[in-house]
Design a protein around this motif. Structure first.
Motif, short mmCIF file in Angstrom:
data_model
loop_
_atom_site.label_atom_id
_atom_site.label_comp_id
_atom_site.label_asym_id
_atom_site.label_seq_id
_atom_site.Cartn_x
_atom_site.Cartn_y
_atom_site.Cartn_z
N PRO A 19 -2.32 2.57 0.83
CA PRO A 19 -3.63 3.28 0.26
C PRO A 19 -3.77 2.92 -1.13
CG PRO A 19 -1.83 4.84 0.68
CD PRO A 19 -1.22 3.61 1.24
N ILE A 20 -3.02 2.75 -2.06
CA ILE A 20 -3.02 2.45 -3.27
C ILE A 20 -3.51 0.84 -3.56
CG2 ILE A 20 -2.22 2.26 -5.71
CD1 ILE A 20 -0.58 4.56 -5.16
N TRP A 21 -2.85 -0.09 -2.66
CA TRP A 21 -3.34 -1.35 -2.71
C TRP A 21 -4.94 -1.63 -2.22
CZ3 TRP A 21 -5.34 -4.89 0.62
CH2 TRP A 21 -5.18 -6.51 -0.02
N VAL A 22 -5.02 -0.93 -0.96
CA VAL A 22 -6.40 -0.76 -0.61
C VAL A 22 -7.40 -0.19 -1.47
CG1 VAL A 22 -7.81 0.27 1.33
CG2 VAL A 22 -5.58 -0.81 1.77
N ALA A 23 -7.17 0.89 -2.14
CA ALA A 23 -8.07 1.35 -3.26
C ALA A 23 -8.23 0.25 -4.27
CB ALA A 23 -7.38 2.58 -3.83
N GLY A 24 -7.30 -0.47 -4.59
CA GLY A 24 -7.46 -1.51 -5.46
C GLY A 24 -8.33 -2.67 -5.09
N TRP A 25 -7.92 -2.92 -3.59
CA TRP A 25 -8.74 -4.07 -3.21
C TRP A 25 -10.07 -3.88 -2.92
CZ3 TRP A 25 -10.97 -5.06 1.56
CH2 TRP A 25 -11.25 -6.34 1.72
N ALA A 26 -10.29 -2.43 -2.41
CA ALA A 26 -11.76 -2.22 -1.84
C ALA A 26 -12.54 -1.82 -3.08
CB ALA A 26 -11.76 -0.84 -1.10
N ALA A 27 -12.27 -1.80 -4.08
CA ALA A 27 -12.89 -1.57 -5.42
C ALA A 27 -13.86 -2.86 -5.68
CB ALA A 27 -12.31 -0.88 -6.63
N ASN A 28 -13.00 -3.80 -5.45
CA ASN A 28 -13.51 -5.32 -5.74
C ASN A 28 -13.76 -5.46 -7.31
OD1 ASN A 28 -14.28 -7.97 -5.59
ND2 ASN A 28 -16.24 -7.51 -4.45
N ASN A 29 -12.68 -4.94 -7.97
CA ASN A 29 -12.89 -5.02 -9.18
C ASN A 29 -11.66 -5.79 -9.89
OD1 ASN A 29 -12.18 -4.16 -12.14
ND2 ASN A 29 -13.65 -2.69 -11.98
N LYS A 30 -11.57 -6.55 -10.87
CA LYS A 30 -10.47 -7.31 -11.36
C LYS A 30 -9.31 -6.54 -11.63
CE LYS A 30 -13.45 -11.07 -12.32
NZ LYS A 30 -14.21 -11.78 -13.56
N TYR A 31 -9.72 -5.54 -12.63
CA TYR A 31 -8.74 -4.63 -13.03
C TYR A 31 -7.92 -3.76 -11.97
CZ TYR A 31 -10.26 -5.40 -17.51
OH TYR A 31 -10.73 -5.87 -18.89
N THR A 32 -8.69 -3.23 -10.90
CA THR A 32 -7.76 -2.50 -9.79
C THR A 32 -7.23 -3.69 -8.82
OG1 THR A 32 -10.10 -2.90 -8.39
CG2 THR A 32 -9.91 -0.83 -9.71
N MET A 33 -7.71 -4.56 -8.75
CA MET A 33 -7.08 -5.52 -8.21
C MET A 33 -5.69 -6.04 -8.63
SD MET A 33 -7.71 -7.47 -5.19
CE MET A 33 -6.23 -7.40 -4.66
N LEU A 34 -5.74 -6.21 -9.96
CA LEU A 34 -4.38 -6.63 -10.68
C LEU A 34 -3.53 -5.36 -10.43
CD1 LEU A 34 -5.76 -8.17 -14.07
CD2 LEU A 34 -3.90 -9.39 -12.28
N SER A 35 -4.23 -4.44 -10.63
CA SER A 35 -3.34 -3.11 -10.65
C SER A 35 -2.61 -3.02 -9.18
CB SER A 35 -4.19 -1.91 -11.04
OG SER A 35 -3.49 -0.76 -10.60
N GLY A 36 -3.36 -3.14 -8.21
CA GLY A 36 -2.97 -3.06 -6.85
C GLY A 36 -1.90 -4.12 -6.50
N MET A 37 -2.15 -5.39 -6.89
CA MET A 37 -1.00 -6.33 -6.82
C MET A 37 0.44 -5.76 -7.49
SD MET A 37 -2.19 -8.40 -4.93
CE MET A 37 -1.45 -9.95 -4.56
N ARG A 38 0.22 -5.26 -8.42
CA ARG A 38 1.41 -4.66 -9.47
C ARG A 38 1.99 -3.62 -8.74
NH1 ARG A 38 -0.18 -3.83 -15.63
NH2 ARG A 38 0.01 -5.98 -16.40
N MET A 39 0.88 -2.91 -8.27
CA MET A 39 1.64 -1.55 -7.53
C MET A 39 2.39 -1.99 -6.48
SD MET A 39 1.41 1.70 -7.26
CE MET A 39 2.59 2.38 -6.21
N VAL A 40 1.91 -2.77 -5.53
CA VAL A 40 2.76 -3.32 -4.31
C VAL A 40 3.83 -4.12 -4.69
CG1 VAL A 40 2.60 -4.46 -2.20
CG2 VAL A 40 0.56 -3.59 -2.97
N ALA A 41 3.97 -4.88 -5.67
CA ALA A 41 5.00 -5.50 -6.11
C ALA A 41 6.19 -4.39 -6.49
CB ALA A 41 4.85 -6.53 -7.27
N GLN A 42 5.74 -3.56 -7.37
CA GLN A 42 6.54 -2.65 -8.12
C GLN A 42 7.12 -1.69 -6.89
OE1 GLN A 42 5.20 -0.28 -11.32
NE2 GLN A 42 6.52 1.28 -10.87
N GLY A 43 6.23 -1.25 -6.05
CA GLY A 43 6.66 -0.26 -5.14
C GLY A 43 7.57 -0.65 -4.21
N ILE A 44 7.52 -1.88 -3.66
CA ILE A 44 8.42 -2.45 -2.53
C ILE A 44 9.66 -2.91 -3.39
CG2 ILE A 44 6.51 -3.25 -0.99
CD1 ILE A 44 6.94 -6.16 -2.36
#
Lengths: 338, 159, 97, 393, 160, 171, 120
Positions: A132-157
């Motif tokens: 959900p957090i990645w999707v939130a970051g992706w769906a906002a279509n914003n560079k900051y959220t996108m970077l954050s979402g990618m970081r989130m997934v990488a860190q979370g996994i």
């Protein structure tokens, strides 16, 4: 008992505790950090600012809902539903109280659903948290959220691995995936991380690593890379307004509570403790509170890592160390020491 | 039975969305829904451990990989990440060509009787540490090979 | 009961076939293949109801195998993208020439 | 001497970068919590690694140099409070030093010693604020950085209280004028200063305890390495230059005020990275405490203004010539290139070029950022300590 | 000022610098002087200051011939510093009648932004500068604000 | 640049946590709108116009303050010369005096140059207003401030006295 | 055993009702803007117009992290049933799992040595 009634009888108080706890946690954190930083924190709303969370919630509810033009509207609106859902759901298998059987054996109760794959339930839901957090970051279509979402997934996994492996240590000791069995094991053999048995050394290190990995999963400092407001301005929450933002924050606070409760159950005996079994609930809540305060104490004292250092720490140190712990505990079990 | 029907409906509907969705990320997320619904189905089929594995490994692992795969091959085409499809007729034909004889075979054979004792994680453990040991150890080698191969393929040359 | 599960699995598999044939994007194809693998898993679990733990441990193996398949498959897609700047599968087929 | 990486070409064409990479152009600023004011850095990111950084200052440009051509020498001092809004005291001193040289004014000893004390106190206050915001960048507004910031602001408040007692203001002091100071020391001020110093000095140990752990070290060590030759070429001054291993401090090397009366021990560190800048600034705070302690008893009796007190707009007039005067503010050499108006322009300068140390520090960003991660932007930016009011003027 | 004496003959500087003013150097020797200074240890690039001297008609005093108007000119003053103990600054200026001055970017990387700023505000073009864009003003700004013919007297008080 | 992270930080963090933990037991800092009494005696914030020792409005409309103000916030309209009842001499008057605090930078130069000590600074913090007009100090507000708020001792002549002390004080 | 799952399912419903009720409640009470400026719906990029797309192609290192994660996830998945049977199978299980883990650790060491996990 009818399972539905059972779920309601235990689940509703648990839900109330979690929600109230999360609301109180925001108040507590602000007062606590305020005291720590020689300032006051909220004082105006209610006695000692106790009603501040209510005021905050009301304020967030009233805020206008803005969806950016470029965003993926459906996913953007759906994403906030899931983080608190997953966190609360993972609390379903945590036992909060204890009773003593007729034959003197301690039995953990106060659990919504004593699944025999309890740990797996928690870990699976924690593993789903990143989406959900990645999707939130992706769906906002914003560079900051996108970077954050990618970081989130990488860190979370990444941190899921040491977390799962460290959670395996009590599983190996107890020979069961069920959390109540793990508590029952600790009732006989002493707490996993704090007892006189030789396994407690392994247990203590595992508890430390598990706690660190839970901090990382819950995005607490020093691991709050995805939120990193000094460079990413709040990560995936950048584009969210009002209650949707509030829901993400709520999920974070819930996550810390659940992570403390889980650490308490897995390594510190959960509802066990001196005194009659009736005190179990008190012990459990007390241990949760201690770990919870520790999380906030850490948070307001330390700086945060950088994303690459976070990965480095996980893959170079935590993963092999927790594997060693698993193997050591297996050796202890096979050798009859635990 | 009602639960089964509901879950089966979710599985099939989301499966259809996987193959029909216009947006690749949506497609992957619909796949996640299918997988989670399948996990619930596993619980209904008395396989709770496998349900957990389905969530942790399949959903947690594969969807992550898929999403990262999408992010690695994305092109700058504005909002939509296209997932074009064509030849619907041929596709439907192929699917039906499989489906009809299979369903005929399934409904032609007698149903299995009532289930055996519920299978616990312990049974699965004894199963792969016992009879399927070779497969189990071979799996580790396969995973190793897959990972090394993938790293070699994906890694960007050092500038 | 088993019939029903098998039917669902068969339809899911057919959906996967449909996806594989119609999709043009390589990742889209991989996603459809996942649907098929998932149908197989469903079958294995359904059979394990009758035949004991073997079915489920096979399902576990199948999951692990799918993981390996996705890992390599996506790596190939990434490589494909890198060489052709595109993940459309038709373009890949002219690699033969 | 350590090996330095090859110098980055700031005008490098991103088209020449690895064609396999898909670069993300990210605007950091102008409305960003950690750009220390209003500034924009355009970053070209490969994943999270920075390939090229293009800073765009100017969001706070207020045309002060043009304004200086209209105002007279008397009026310019209060305007200068607003450039480096973290250290207004030294800003006033810098412009007044230039005026005094251009106008040929003598400053009495009492004013000079008082100015020295004020400059050093201001240095402590400024570095305290820097430490707070720097850790805020590293630790986050909801983390250990916030704690540190609260602590440093508490101590900074004490110093601002001292300034308030002396000048009546916490920020727009306007306590200097060409030829001396406008406010004399109030009764008992020296003892209060001593007490404040005694209260502040043990706090430095606490700050170091908060920063002496691996998280802080790995976030700062080797981040933003500025080799000494590049630092000199870019005109870095102050702590940034000294952290690059260049032993240069105008307080000792070209003494002004009363610095020739004391022996300034210059803190130098040849780490050249963000950690070295942190170390140099903390050492400078300790040194400033020592200097103030030394200078307080030296405060002589006597007048504080050399010329007549300000009584009119055109008090100083008809100065001609061109001077450059630099002064060591907390951020480095704040210089003023002043062209006197001569007869034509009366009491206003003809051209007043301000040389802000922060602008030079900012100019180092395109050299420092490439190769680092997105998170390091805030570390590097924070360690350079630019004040946007001063950069843009 | 030993450095001054060394350079005096080479660059025909005046015997002693005129009171309170940096020496005036011909624009063709500008880069050469900077290089010589850099070799002499003046490695710190301190600042560059461009200024505009518009054409003015001198006031006619009683009984005098009216003087011709002065020629519009630009002055670019550069300050270098020798770091370390007994640090000293060396400043010189060049005066040009067309706002074109060679850049010092090759010698001092710091000249990049400083010259951009002077170009932006005063309008002096630095030849061979790699990236001569505006620094402070918006990119589509008209004119160079620090020129003397740029109006300042507009009373801007939008809040009133 | 390769900074390997170890587990040292766990133990080192304890040191940081002790520092923050210690502050749990330190007094809280209270800052806010401080009353004038707790401010430094020289604290200056807003302005007041005062009456002179004869009870007349002290301002003579000489416009020195208007000229010296760096941000042009003072507007003085001088009045006709009037005969002072107390001294019997002719003196200037001021019919309107507006000080716009919005752009004021509290530089004290107007106080410094005032030849008759007519404008003084006020030791009370200016509270935020609800409209821009609240921050425009008209002549009425300025004279009201003389009685309503605590005044700063530093008048023009007092400042001159401080900067240029008499000979016996400086010896 | 199914009973527990029914309880769990009911609790899932309860858990889902929390964010849902918050969203619905907020939808009922929140203010609606009288004016809709275009700029309000712009994507935030620190006050500048976004330059280039947000959905760009990311660096392959993210993928490598994910695939090493998947490898270890599989390993953990097989460790769970193993942990349960450890007491029964004893040394045999220990040896078998040691072999399994060692093979996978080779992959980890390979990834580490190739610098695939070091993000630089």
């Amino acid at each position: 008992m009818n399972p539905i009634v059972h779920a309601l009888v235990i689940g509703v108080p648990l839900l109330t505790f979690l929600m109230g706890g999360a609301a109180l946690a925001t108040w507590f954190e602000r007062r606590f950090s305020g005291k720590m930083q020689t300032r006051w924190g909220p004082t105006v709303v209610g006695p000692a600012g106790l009603l501040q969370p209510v005021a905050d919630a009301l304020k967030m509810m009233q805020k206008e809902d803005i969806v950016p033009r470029a965003a993926d509207r459906t996913l953007f609106n759906l994403a906030p539903l899931f983080p608190p859902f997953l966190v609360i759901a993972s609390a379903a298998v945590i036992p909060f109280a204890a009773t003593i059987d007729a034959d003197g054996a301690v039995k953990a109760t106060g659990v919504v659903a004593d699944l025999d794959i309890g740990i797996l339930w928690v870990m699976a839901l924690a593993g789903l948290m990143v989406f959900p957090i990645w999707v939130a970051g992706w769906a906002a279509n914003n560079k900051y959220t996108m970077l954050s979402g990618m970081r989130m997934v990488a860190q979370g996994i990444s941190y899921e691995i040491p977390m799962v492996l460290c959670a395996l240590v009590p599983v190996i000791f107890a020979g069961s995936l069920s959390l109540s069995d793990i508590v029952a094991y600790q009732a006989v053999h002493g707490w996993n991380a704090l007892s006189l048995s030789p396994s407690a050394i392994v247990g203590a290190v595992a508890a430390l690593l598990f706690f660190l990995a839970s901090l990382a999963e819950a995005n607490r400092i020093p691991f709050d890379i995805p939120e990193a407001e000094s460079e990413l301005i709040g990560g995936v929450m950048v584009e969210y307004t009002g209650i949707k933002f509030g829901i993400f924050m709520l999920a974070e606070y819930l996550h810390t509570i659940v992570a403390s409760a889980l650490t308490a159950v897995l390594f510190f005996g959960g509802p066990l403790g001196p005194g009659p079994a009736v005190l179990g609930l008190g012990w459990m809540l007390g241990k949760t509170l201690v770990l919870f305060v520790l999380i906030y104490w850490i948070r307001w004292s330390l700086y945060r890592f950088r994303s690459d250092q976070l990965m480095d720490l996980c893959w170079r140190i935590l993963v092999p160390l927790s594997l060693v712990l698993v193997m050591l505990s297996a050796l202890l079990v096979a050798g009859g020491f635990a | 039975m009602t639960a089964f029907a509901v879950i089966a409906g979710i599985i099939l509907a989301s499966g259809l969305m996987v193959v029909r969705s216009e947006n690749l990320v949506h497609s992957v997320l619909w796949l996640a829904v299918t997988l989670i619904a399948t996990a619930v189905q596993f619980v209904l089929l008395n396989a709770p451990f496998l349900a957990g594995m389905q969530l942790m490994l399949y959903t947690g692992g594969i969807i992550t990989l898929m999403l990262f795969g999408v992010m690695l091959t994305i092109r700058d085409e504005g909002v939509d990440i296209p997932n074009p499809s064509e030849g619907h007729l041929a596709g439907a034909g192929a699917a039906l060509a499989f489906l009809v004889p299979t369903l005929y075979a399934i409904w032609g054979t007698p149903d299995f009787g009532p289930m055996v004792d519920p299978i616990t994680a312990k049974d699965i453990g004894s199963s792969f540490l016992g009879p399927q040991l070779i497969a189990f150890e071979a799996l580790s080698v396969l995973l190793l090979a897959a990972m090394i191969g993938a790293i070699v393929l994906v890694r960007r040359k050092d500038p | 009961m088993t019939h029903m599960v098998l039917t669902v699995a068969a339809i899911l598999f057919a959906l996967g076939i449909y996806g594989v044939t119609t999709r043009k994007n390589a990742i889209g194809i991989l996603v459809s293949v996942e649907l098929m693998a998932n149908a197989v898993n469903l079958n294995l679990v359904a059979f394990s109801q009758h035949w004991g733990a073997t079915g489920q441990s096979f399902a576990l193996f199948a999951i692990a195998l799918t993981v390996a398949e996705v890992v390599v498959g996506l790596a190939l897609v990434v490589l494909l993208y890198r060489t052709r700047k595109n993940v459309n599968i038709d373009l890949a087929s002219d690699l033969r020439s | 001497m350590t090996e330095f990486p090859p110098r980055v070409d700031p005008h490098f064409d991103i088209e020449e970068y690895d064609p396999e990479a898909d670069l993300m152009a990210l605007n950091m600023g102008p409305q960003h919590p950690s750009t220390h004011g209003v500034m924009r850095i355009k970053l070209f990111l490969d994943g999270e690694t920075i390939v090229k950084a293009v800073p765009y200052p100017g969001y706070l440009h207020r045309g002060v140099e043009k304004l200086c051509e209209k105002l007279t020498y008397v009026q310019i001092t209060p305007i200068f409070d607003k450039h480096d809004y973290v250290a207004p005291m030294t800003n006033e001193q810098a412009i007044n030093l230039a005026f005094e040289k251009l106008l040929g004014l003598e400053v009495p000893l009492r004013a000079r010693v008082l100015r020295t004390i004020l400059a050093e106190l201001q240095r402590i206050a400024s570095h305290l604020l820097w430490l707070g915001t720097f850790t805020l960048d590293i630790g986050g507004t909801i983390g250990g950085g916030a704690s540190m910031m609260m602590y440093t602001f508490r101590e900074r408040e004490m110093i601002l209280d001292l300034f308030e007692a002396l000048t009546g203001c916490r920020f727009h002091y306007n306590t200097h004028c060409p030829g001396g100071n406008r406010h004399d020391v109030p009764e008992g001020w020296e003892t209060v200063v001593k007490a404040v110093l005694d209260a502040i000095e043990p706090r430095f140990d606490e700050y170091e305890a908060l920063c002496d752990n691996d998280i802080f070290l790995v976030r700062t060590e080797g981040i933003g390495v500025l080799p000494p030759d590049l630092a000199l070429e870019l005109g870095q001054t102050g702590p940034v230059l000294r952290a690059s291993g260049v032993d240069h401090d105008l307080r000792r090397d070209a003494p002004y005020h009363a610095y020739d009366l004391v022996d300034v021990r210059v803190a130098v560190d040849d780490g050249c990275d963000s950690l070295a800048r942190y170390k140099v600034r903390v050492a400078e705070m300790r040194e400033s405490v020592r200097l103030v302690r030394l200078l307080l008893p030296m405060l002589p009796q006597g007048p504080i203004v050399g010329s007549k007190p300000i009584k009119s707009l055109i008090q100083f007039k008809a100065a001609a010539g061109q001077v450059y005067v630099g002064m060591e503010t907390p951020r480095g050499e704040l210089g003023t290139y002043l062209i006197g108006g001569g007869d034509q322009r009366g009491a206003a300068p003809y051209r007043c070029k301000i040389r802000p140390p922060s602008l030079h520090a900012m100019a180092a960003l395109p050299y420092l950022l490439p190769g680092h991660f997105l998170s390091d932007v805030v570390t590097v930016l924070g360690s350079l300590d630019p004040i946007m009011g001063e950069v843009d003027r | 000022m030993s450095v001054y004496e060394d350079l005096q003959a080479r660059f025909d500087l005046p015997e002693v610098p005129p009171e309170g003013e940096p020496a005036l150097v011909d624009v063709s020797r500008h880069v050469e002087l900077a290089g010589a200074l850099k070799d002499a240890g003046f490695t710190m690039y301190v600042t560059v200051c461009a200024s505009h001297f518009p054409s003015v008609t001198p006031k006619v005093k009683k009984g005098q011939e009216p003087l011709p108007p002065t020629v519009e000119a630009w002055e670019v003053a550069t300050v270098l510093r020798r770091p370390g103990p007994n640090s000293e600054a060396f400043a010189w200026r060049v005066r040009v009648e067309r706002p074109v001055v060679p850049t010092l970017y090759e010698l001092f990387a710091g000249a990049d932004w400083q010259e951009r700023e002077q170009y932006d505000l005063v309008g002096v073009i630095f030849e061979n500068h790699p990236d001569l864009r505006r620094l402070m003003m918006p990119e589509d700004w008209d004119g160079h604000p620090l020129r003397k013919d740029y109006a300042i007297d507009t009373r801007v008080a939008p809040w009133r | 640049m390769s900074s390997r992270v170890g587990l040292n930080w766990i133990w080192q963090s304890a040191k940081a946590m002790i520092v923050t933990g210690k502050h749990l037991f330190e007094p809280r800092t209270t800052e806010g709108l401080r009353p004038a009494e707790s401010r430094a005696p020289r604290y200056r914030a807003s302005f007041a116009l005062v009456h002179n020792e004869h009870g007349e409005e002290a301002c003579i409309g000489c416009k020195l303050c208007e000229k010296i103000c760096p941000s042009d916030v003072i507007t003085v309209v001088g009045g006709p010369k009037e005969l002072s009842e107390a001294t019997g001499k002719k003196r200037g008057t001021c019919t309107d005096f507006v000080l716009d605090l919005q752009a004021c930078i509290i530089c004290e130069l107007c106080v410094q140059v005032c030849p008759v000590d007519a404008i003084l600074m006020v030791r009370e913090q200016e509270v935020p207003g609800y409209s821009r007009e609240d921050l425009v100090l008209t002549m009425d507000k300025l004279y009201a401030n003389e009685h309503d708020k605590a005044l700063y001792w530093g008048s023009g002549s007092a400042l001159m006295e401080m900067q240029n002390p008499k000979k016996e004080a400086s010896s | 055993m199914q009973e527990q799952w029914v309880s769990a399912l009911v609790f899932l419903g309860l858990a889902f009702s929390v964010p849902l009720s918050m969203l619905v409640g907020a939808a009922l009470v929140r203010v609606r803007a009288k004016s809709n400026l275009e700029a309000k719906y712009d994507t935030y990029e620190c006050g500048e117009e976004p330059d280039g797309p947000a959905w760009v192609r990311f660096h392959p290192r993210y993928y490598i992290v994910a695939l090493v994660f998947v490898l270890f996830d599989v390993e953990a998945a097989f460790l769970f049933p193993w942990a349960l049977t450890l007491r029964e199978l004893g040394t045999l299980a220990l040896v078998e799992m040691f072999v399994f883990v060692t093979v996978l650790l080779i992959g980890w060491a390979y990834a580490l040595r190739k610098g695939a996990l070091s993000w630089q």
